[in-house]
Design an enzyme around this catalytic site. Structure first.
Site, PDB file in Angstrom:
ATOM      1  N   ASP A 299       0.862  -1.189   0.000  1.00 36.64           N
ATOM      2  CA  ASP A 299       0.000   0.000   0.000  1.00 36.64           C
ATOM      3  C   ASP A 299       0.896   1.235   0.000  1.00 36.64           C
ATOM      4  O   ASP A 299       1.246   1.754   1.056  1.00 36.64           O
ATOM      5  CB  ASP A 299      -0.897   0.025   1.236  1.00 36.64           C
TER       6      ASP A 299
ATOM      7  N   ARG B 216       4.513   3.035   2.934  1.00 37.73           N
ATOM      8  CA  ARG B 216       5.361   2.071   3.638  1.00 37.73           C
ATOM      9  C   ARG B 216       6.848   2.373   3.427  1.00 37.73           C
ATOM     10  O   ARG B 216       7.680   1.954   4.222  1.00 37.73           O
ATOM     11  CB  ARG B 216       5.078   0.643   3.120  1.00 37.73           C
TER      12      ARG B 216
ATOM     13  N   ARG C   9      -7.200  10.561   1.883  1.00 42.40           N
ATOM     14  CA  ARG C   9      -6.674   9.618   0.893  1.00 42.40           C
ATOM     15  C   ARG C   9      -7.367   9.764  -0.458  1.00 42.40           C
ATOM     16  O   ARG C   9      -6.997   9.073  -1.405  1.00 42.40           O
ATOM     17  CB  ARG C   9      -6.855   8.190   1.405  1.00 42.40           C
TER      18      ARG C   9
ATOM     19  N   LYS D  77      -9.071   1.546  -5.794  1.00 46.51           N
ATOM     20  CA  LYS D  77      -9.830   1.071  -4.639  1.00 46.51           C
ATOM     21  C   LYS D  77     -10.628   2.235  -4.038  1.00 46.51           C
ATOM     22  O   LYS D  77     -10.359   3.398  -4.369  1.00 46.51           O
ATOM     23  CB  LYS D  77      -8.879   0.462  -3.592  1.00 46.51           C
ATOM     24  N   HIS D  78     -11.663   2.006  -3.250  1.00 48.27           N
ATOM     25  CA  HIS D  78     -12.162   0.747  -2.741  1.00 48.27           C
ATOM     26  C   HIS D  78     -13.550   0.530  -3.341  1.00 48.27           C
ATOM     27  O   HIS D  78     -14.508   1.137  -2.856  1.00 48.27           O
ATOM     28  CB  HIS D  78     -12.263   0.780  -1.223  1.00 48.27           C
TER      29      HIS D  78
ATOM     30  N   HIS E  86     -12.248  -0.923   8.710  1.00 47.04           N
ATOM     31  CA  HIS E  86     -11.441  -1.712   9.642  1.00 47.04           C
ATOM     32  C   HIS E  86     -12.242  -2.030  10.903  1.00 47.04           C
ATOM     33  O   HIS E  86     -11.996  -3.042  11.560  1.00 47.04           O
ATOM     34  CB  HIS E  86     -10.180  -0.949  10.046  1.00 47.04           C
TER      35      HIS E  86
ATOM     36  N   ASP F  15     -10.342  -6.280  -0.202  1.00 50.92           N
ATOM     37  CA  ASP F  15      -9.690  -5.633   0.923  1.00 50.92           C
ATOM     38  C   ASP F  15      -9.442  -6.719   1.978  1.00 50.92           C
ATOM     39  O   ASP F  15      -9.961  -7.846   1.871  1.00 50.92           O
ATOM     40  CB  ASP F  15     -10.570  -4.505   1.470  1.00 50.92           C
TER      41      ASP F  15
END
Length: 489
Positions: free
Chosen positions: A68, A76, A137, A167-168, A180, A251
């Protein structure tokens, strides 16, 4: 090992869990595992990540490595050799698709250097709900704007040779629920979805996106289950209506948005049956979860619940990922992100520090699991520039947060004078009700504070001496804010 076992493993993408190749992974790769999703906890340095990806690729031909790396707040590699760019919200504010394409290309170059094949980005949700947890985002609340930047981002990333993933699907934009933590609900008719809601995904498909990630959104008028396991959404909308024939990945199946509805083995079978090709198992999914999902898929084929042809089709699609010509030998250019961050930053009032000393009071937002370990803030860049920084960070669950702030600011101003610099650091403060009373009291008692907002615009800070908006919290956004604070802009 049977052919069916190989097919079942071929659709699975667990996490890795270590910074070297763990023992459990070798056996599953030999059994046909599709690949891995790398997370921040797997990465320590540029050299380590290249050694890791090289070792994983060496286990078998076509082990796909995904990550990601959205740029901005979700990354990351930014602090371990990757590039830093403003995130989607900042790029949407600039609203120049050429700049978005350039930013994504730089991300692609950094992924090529790191040995990553597949980027689980961009996020093309439309943040029409100002309380959306994905707001920073996204490219913004305007569907047409998001669509044109979705296409540009996909084109830029894939030009570097890395597969993109829009996405998403079908989009989080109307919900304020974090998938989440729960199952987001979107109450739109099929016609409304087709007529306008899905436009960003249409644009990504037209731009040739290699893959699309389906979310755990529940389209209440189409089905009674999340999109992840809904044939009406995956086959009816994405495949039949939009004509997408690339890879569909779920996901993470560990997220409450789906795990509250179906266990991982059940969700794995139902997602593949509904039309998904690849299963993201989650950041904490390792050997045992791989075995559970693969076993469930094999059993479903054997008992007739899942056609073997559906698995073969999925594995065949996945084989096309990571096959684009890679832009090797072209290093990423960090100057691109720095320039974009300076272009997007907004300043009101007198935001420059008066001296070389400052107290930074940071109001931390609720942590997003998607963000991983990414840091944010201006404290360290200010210190690196020679400013003597004292800092206080509080969150919604901090004991006596308001009292701590009142006491610390009062102590600081008493020590260094009423005109001493106090910087209030926030990030989408309008999303967190506990922050408004804190800001109101600070405005009443200390209007000479400077506010730095590194999130989605919401609250008005016009009563303070000055304020800065960066529209994101990546490293280059922090540096752009520090330039303002130091009077360099």
């Amino acid at each position: 090992m049977t052919e069916l076992t190989r097919l079942a493993h071929g659709v699975l993408f667990p996490a890795l869990g270590r910074r070297t190749v763990p023992r459990w992974a070798r056996a599953r790769v030999a059994a046909g595992l599709g690949g891995f999703v790398l997370f921040g906890k797997d990465i320590a340095s540029p050299e380590q990540v290249r050694e890791l990806t090289g070792a994983l690729h060496g286990l078998r031909d076509h082990v796909l490595l995904s990550i990601d790396e959205e740029g901005g707040d979700v990354n990351r590699l930014e602090n371990v050799g990757g590039t830093s760019v403003p995130g989607n919200h900042a790029l949407g504010r600039l609203d120049d698709p050429a700049l978005t394409r350039e930013a994504a290309y730089q991300i692609g170059l950094s992924l090529v250097e790191a040995g990553v094949d597949w980027d689980l980005a961009p996020a093309v949700d439309v943040a029409v709900n100002p309380l959306s947890p994905n707001g920073i985002r996204t490219f913004g609340p305007d569907r047409a704007l998001v669509a044109r930047h979705a296409a540009a981002w996909v084109e830029g990333l894939q030009a570097a040779g890395v597969s993109a993933c829009a996405k998403h699907f079908p989009g989080h934009g109307l919900s304020s629920t974090d998938a989440h933590l729960g199952t987001p609900a979107v109450d739109l008719s099929r016609q409304e979805l087709v007529d306008h809601y899905l436009d960003p995904f249409r644009a990504a498909i037209a731009a040739g996106v290699d893959s699309i990630m389906v979310s755990h959104v529940h389209l209440t008028q189409l089905d009674d289950v999340p999109a992840t396991i809904s044939p009406a959404v995956l086959t009816g909308l994405l495949r039949d209506e939009l004509g997408f024939d690339g890879v569909v990945i779920t996901d993470a199946l560990e997220m409450h948005g789906i795990s509250d509805v179906a266990s991982l083995p059940e969700a794995a079978v139902r997602a593949i049956a509904a039309g998904a090709d690849a299963l993201c198992l989650g950041a904490w999914a390792f050997g045992d979860d791989v075995d559970a999902a693969a076993g469930a898929l094999v059993a479903a084929v054997e008992d007739g619940t899942l056609p073997e042809g559906r698995l073969r089709e999925a594995v065949s699609r996945i084989a096309q990922l990571g096959t684009r010509p890679r832009a090797t030998g072209t290093p990423h250019d960090d100057a691109v992100g720095e320039r974009l961050a300076r272009e997007v930053v907004e300043v009101r009032g007198d935001a420059a520090l008066r001296g070389r000393r400052a107290l930074v009071v940071r109001l931390d937002p609720t942590h997003s699991p998607a963000q991983g370990g990414a840091s944010w803030g201006v404290e360290e860049p200010l210190r690196a520039a020679g400013v003597d920084v004292e800092s206080l960070a509080v969150a919604g669950d901090t004991y006596n947060a308001e009292g701590m702030i009142k006491a610390e600011v009062g102590l600081y101003l008493d020590e260094f004078g009423a005109d001493a610099d106090v910087v209030l650091l926030v990030r989408s403060s309008h999303r967190f009700p506990w922050q408004r009373p804190v800001l109101d009291e600070l405005l009443e008692r200390h209007p000479g504070c400077v506010v730095v907002d590194m999130g989605v615009p919401g609250d008005d800070f016009g009563g303070f001496r000055g304020w800065v908006r960066t529209f994101g919290a990546s490293r280059v956004c922090a540096r752009a804010a520090v330039d303002v604070l130091l009077g360099a802009r």
